[in-house]
Design an enzyme around this catalytic site. Structure first.
Site, PDB file in Angstrom:
ATOM      1  N   ARG A 178       0.632  -1.152   0.138  1.00 44.33           N
ATOM      2  CA  ARG A 178       0.110   0.105  -0.078  1.00 44.33           C
ATOM      3  C   ARG A 178       1.034   1.270  -0.094  1.00 44.33           C
ATOM      4  NH1 ARG A 178      -4.195  -2.126   4.538  1.00 44.33           N
ATOM      5  NH2 ARG A 178      -2.167  -2.375   5.446  1.00 44.33           N
ATOM      6  N   ILE A 234       2.213 -17.864  -0.387  1.00 41.18           N
ATOM      7  CA  ILE A 234       2.076 -18.106   0.986  1.00 41.18           C
ATOM      8  C   ILE A 234       1.193 -17.259   1.970  1.00 41.18           C
ATOM      9  CG2 ILE A 234       4.442 -19.109   0.695  1.00 41.18           C
ATOM     10  CD1 ILE A 234       3.652 -15.832   2.183  1.00 41.18           C
ATOM     11  N   ARG A 236      -2.919 -16.065   1.602  1.00 41.07           N
ATOM     12  CA  ARG A 236      -4.088 -16.865   1.877  1.00 41.07           C
ATOM     13  C   ARG A 236      -4.821 -17.287   0.409  1.00 41.07           C
ATOM     14  NH1 ARG A 236      -2.468 -17.799   6.232  1.00 41.07           N
ATOM     15  NH2 ARG A 236      -3.342 -16.993   8.354  1.00 41.07           N
ATOM     16  N   GLU A 265      -9.699 -24.040   1.027  1.00 40.93           N
ATOM     17  CA  GLU A 265      -8.651 -25.028   1.837  1.00 40.93           C
ATOM     18  C   GLU A 265      -9.610 -25.608   2.816  1.00 40.93           C
ATOM     19  OE1 GLU A 265      -5.321 -22.608   2.743  1.00 40.93           O
ATOM     20  OE2 GLU A 265      -5.005 -23.611   4.831  1.00 40.93           O
ATOM     21  N   HIS A 283      -0.097 -26.074   3.503  1.00 42.95           N
ATOM     22  CA  HIS A 283      -0.222 -24.961   4.313  1.00 42.95           C
ATOM     23  C   HIS A 283       0.912 -25.027   5.275  1.00 42.95           C
ATOM     24  CE1 HIS A 283      -2.644 -21.393   5.831  1.00 42.95           C
ATOM     25  NE2 HIS A 283      -1.490 -21.100   6.220  1.00 42.95           N
TER      26      HIS A 283
END
Ligand code: NAP
Length: 316
Positions: A178, A234, A236, A265, A283
């Site tokens: 950002r 890696i 989400r 998931e 994960h």
């Protein structure tokens, strides 16, 4: 003070929790059910939840004025908790930043290297007994050293990945977040995500999940990537439009993907499982004994501070 820990923990963390608190440690490794979440809010003062425990606004509506006053999340990512709804119900939320950084950056590099150098595919070949022997054009992959990597989300983990890429692999680092960062290694800031995707060979995702970043990587961004480009996630699962990713891989718009997380998931689409140019991990980002113990201690440090009436070390 009654504490609920929502999953089994490493032995040292369980021992500390039992020594310091009146604790119930759930033996189930699956996420809390809706009923268990309601019970956790009404029968405990503090809960240590984790990934998959969907503390949605609805849960707080169904458990108004809860006994629980702190969700001391195990993990840095807390997109499974509606933090605003929790706060409105008088429940504070903490997380475990920092403890996870290096291990997760290591898994990003594992995925980047495995996908580029076809390590999973090669391992499957050897295990199947199908390897015919070395030859000059056998299983040619993508060179990594010196290539350009784009990091999406230059926070703690993004910077740890960038340092590995720069210092370890002589890669040129570009990034988007950002705001631009003051870094102690060279890195080009790209305010535009599609422009970043077009400029790099490897696009690595390290942003938080949640509504703001859902499907940040969509068909347009994938289209902007090079045909030799590799996507590594890696962060989400929901950060990537998984259907668009499958389409981009099937049409060879991009060369491969390395994934630690999935949109739905633990469901992993058969289409991804069928593709050899995709590395699939369950994960594993923080999955080492030391790191899971550090995370557990950090969560318990937040519980201890809460019980003692001290300021919470890691409020979100
Ligand atoms: P962090 O230090 O907060 O960094 C997050 C970065 O993402 C920041 O640079 C932030 O930019 C950027 N960002 C946030 N929203 C964005 C947006 N809409 N567009 C572009 N950039 C955005 O967090 P962290 O400790 O690095 O962790 C990052 C995430 O990794 C966690 O939230 C978690 O979901 C995930 N994770 C996964 C695993 C795993 O097992 N695979 C393990 C640990 C963590 P600004 O700095 O400019 O605000």
């Amino acid at each position: 003070m009654k504490l609920l820990i929502a999953r089994p923990m490493t032995a040292v963390v369980e021992a500390r929790a039992r020594a310091e608190f009146d604790v119930e440690i759930r033996s189930d490794t699956l996420p809390l059910t809706h009923e268990e979440m309601l019970r956790s809010l009404t029968e405990f003062d503090v809960v240590v939840p984790t990934l998959g425990d969907q503390f949605s606004a609805q849960v707080f509506v169904e458990a108004p004025d809860p006994r629980c006053k702190l969700l001391a999340n195990f993990g840095v990512g807390f997109n499974h908790i509606d933090v605003n709804a929790a706060r409105t119900a008088g429940v504070e939320v903490t997380n475990t930043p920092g403890a996870v950084t290096d291990a997760t950056a290591d898994i990003a590099m594992t995925l980047l290297l495995s996908t580029a150098r076809r390590a999973g595919e090669g391992e499957r070949l050897v295990r199947a007994g199908d390897w015919q022997g070395w030859h000059p054009t056998q299983m040619l992959g993508h060179h990594v050293t010196g290539k350009r990597v784009g990091i999406v989300g230059m926070g703690r983990i993004g910077q740890a990945i960038a340092r590995r890429c720069h210092f370890g692999f002589g890669m040129q680092v570009a990034y988007q977040s950002r705001s631009p960062k003051d870094l102690d290694f060279p890195a080009d800031y790209f305010p535009d995500l599609a422009a970043l995707a077009a400029a790099v060979e490897f696009l690595v995702l390290a942003v938080p999940g949640g509504v703001e970043t859902r499907h940040l990587i969509n068909a347009q961004v994938l289209e902007a990537m090079n045909p030799s480009g590799i996507l590594v996630n890696i962060a989400r699962g929901e950060v990537v439009d998984e259907a668009a990713l499958i389409a981009a891989l099937q049409s060879e718009q991009i060369a491969g993907a390395g994934l630690d997380v999935y949109e739905f998931e633990p469901a992993v689409p058969q289409a991804l499982r069928d593709m050899d140019n995709v590395t699939l991990l369950p994960h594993l980002g923080t999955a080492t004994e030391e790191v899971r113990s550090d995370m557990g201690h950090m969560a318990l440090d937040n519980v201890a501070a809460f019980v003692a009436g001290r300021p919470l070390p890691n409020p979100v």
